[in-house]
Design a protein around this motif. Structure first.
Motif, mmCIF file in Angstrom:
data_model
loop_
_atom_site.group_PDB
_atom_site.id
_atom_site.type_symbol
_atom_site.label_atom_id
_atom_site.label_comp_id
_atom_site.label_asym_id
_atom_site.label_seq_id
_atom_site.Cartn_x
_atom_site.Cartn_y
_atom_site.Cartn_z
ATOM 1 N N UNK A 47 5.328 5.739 -4.311
ATOM 2 C CA UNK A 47 6.548 5.638 -5.121
ATOM 3 C C UNK A 47 6.533 6.526 -6.352
ATOM 4 N N UNK A 48 5.391 6.736 -6.964
ATOM 5 C CA UNK A 48 5.345 7.605 -8.145
ATOM 6 C C UNK A 48 5.797 9.018 -7.813
ATOM 7 N N UNK A 49 5.428 9.476 -6.632
ATOM 8 C CA UNK A 49 5.766 10.845 -6.237
ATOM 9 C C UNK A 49 7.154 10.965 -5.588
ATOM 10 N N UNK A 50 7.543 9.951 -4.801
ATOM 11 C CA UNK A 50 8.757 10.067 -4.001
ATOM 12 C C UNK A 50 9.900 9.141 -4.439
ATOM 13 N N UNK A 51 9.683 8.334 -5.451
ATOM 14 C CA UNK A 51 10.720 7.418 -5.910
ATOM 15 C C UNK A 51 10.694 6.116 -5.116
ATOM 16 N N UNK A 52 11.698 5.273 -5.351
ATOM 17 C CA UNK A 52 11.721 3.955 -4.699
ATOM 18 C C UNK A 52 11.671 4.047 -3.177
ATOM 19 N N UNK A 53 10.865 3.179 -2.603
ATOM 20 C CA UNK A 53 10.722 3.109 -1.150
ATOM 21 C C UNK A 53 11.061 1.689 -0.730
ATOM 22 N N UNK A 54 11.997 1.562 0.197
ATOM 23 C CA UNK A 54 12.396 0.259 0.720
ATOM 24 C C UNK A 54 11.877 0.156 2.147
ATOM 25 N N UNK A 55 11.199 -0.950 2.443
ATOM 26 C CA UNK A 55 10.646 -1.126 3.788
ATOM 27 C C UNK A 55 11.115 -2.459 4.352
ATOM 28 N N UNK A 56 11.779 -2.391 5.507
ATOM 29 C CA UNK A 56 12.185 -3.575 6.257
ATOM 30 C C UNK A 56 11.028 -3.885 7.205
ATOM 31 N N UNK A 57 10.212 -4.855 6.809
ATOM 32 C CA UNK A 57 8.993 -5.170 7.553
ATOM 33 C C UNK A 57 9.308 -5.665 8.964
ATOM 34 N N UNK A 58 10.333 -6.485 9.102
ATOM 35 C CA UNK A 58 10.674 -7.066 10.408
ATOM 36 C C UNK A 58 11.051 -5.995 11.424
ATOM 37 N N UNK A 59 11.855 -5.023 10.992
ATOM 38 C CA UNK A 59 12.316 -3.974 11.906
ATOM 39 C C UNK A 59 11.515 -2.682 11.806
ATOM 40 N N UNK A 60 10.544 -2.661 10.888
ATOM 41 C CA UNK A 60 9.672 -1.496 10.675
ATOM 42 C C UNK A 60 10.477 -0.235 10.349
ATOM 43 N N UNK A 61 11.423 -0.395 9.405
ATOM 44 C CA UNK A 61 12.264 0.705 8.951
ATOM 45 C C UNK A 61 11.915 1.011 7.499
ATOM 46 N N UNK A 62 11.621 2.255 7.222
ATOM 47 C CA UNK A 62 11.307 2.722 5.878
ATOM 48 C C UNK A 62 12.463 3.586 5.391
ATOM 49 N N UNK A 87 0.832 -1.198 0.000
ATOM 50 C CA UNK A 87 0.000 0.000 0.000
ATOM 51 C C UNK A 87 0.872 1.255 0.000
ATOM 52 N N UNK A 88 1.884 1.278 0.849
ATOM 53 C CA UNK A 88 2.784 2.433 0.910
ATOM 54 C C UNK A 88 3.505 2.611 -0.415
ATOM 55 N N UNK A 89 4.077 1.532 -0.921
ATOM 56 C CA UNK A 89 4.835 1.617 -2.172
ATOM 57 C C UNK A 89 3.941 2.047 -3.334
ATOM 58 N N UNK A 90 2.804 1.400 -3.482
ATOM 59 C CA UNK A 90 1.913 1.713 -4.612
ATOM 60 C C UNK A 90 1.358 3.129 -4.534
ATOM 61 N N UNK A 91 1.170 3.630 -3.339
ATOM 62 C CA UNK A 91 0.589 4.959 -3.164
ATOM 63 C C UNK A 91 1.610 6.087 -3.304
#
Length: 64
Positions: free
Chosen positions: A22-37, A16-20
């Protein structure tokens, strides 16, 4: 910029975060385990990014 985020609990949240945003802010990497964006933002984009994350139901807890 790296952020600790709250309420990112599953791959659907990540998508949801990436699809919403990424077009505006570029690539987004999310570490789900540690909750780091990780996203490459300009300082002037930061406030809008925080607001848009919040509108999606997530919260940036801190910048790391």
């Amino acid at each position: 910029m790296k952020f600790k985020v709250k309420n990112v609990n599953c791959i659907n949240c990540v998508n949801l975060i990436k699809n919403s945003l990424q077009d505006e802010y570029g690539p987004i990497d999310i570490d789900l385990e540690n909750k780091i964006l990780n996203v490459n933002l300009q300082e002037e984009q930061l406030e809008n990014f925080k607001n848009e994350i919040q509108d999606l139901g997530f919260e940036i807890v801190e910048r790391i």
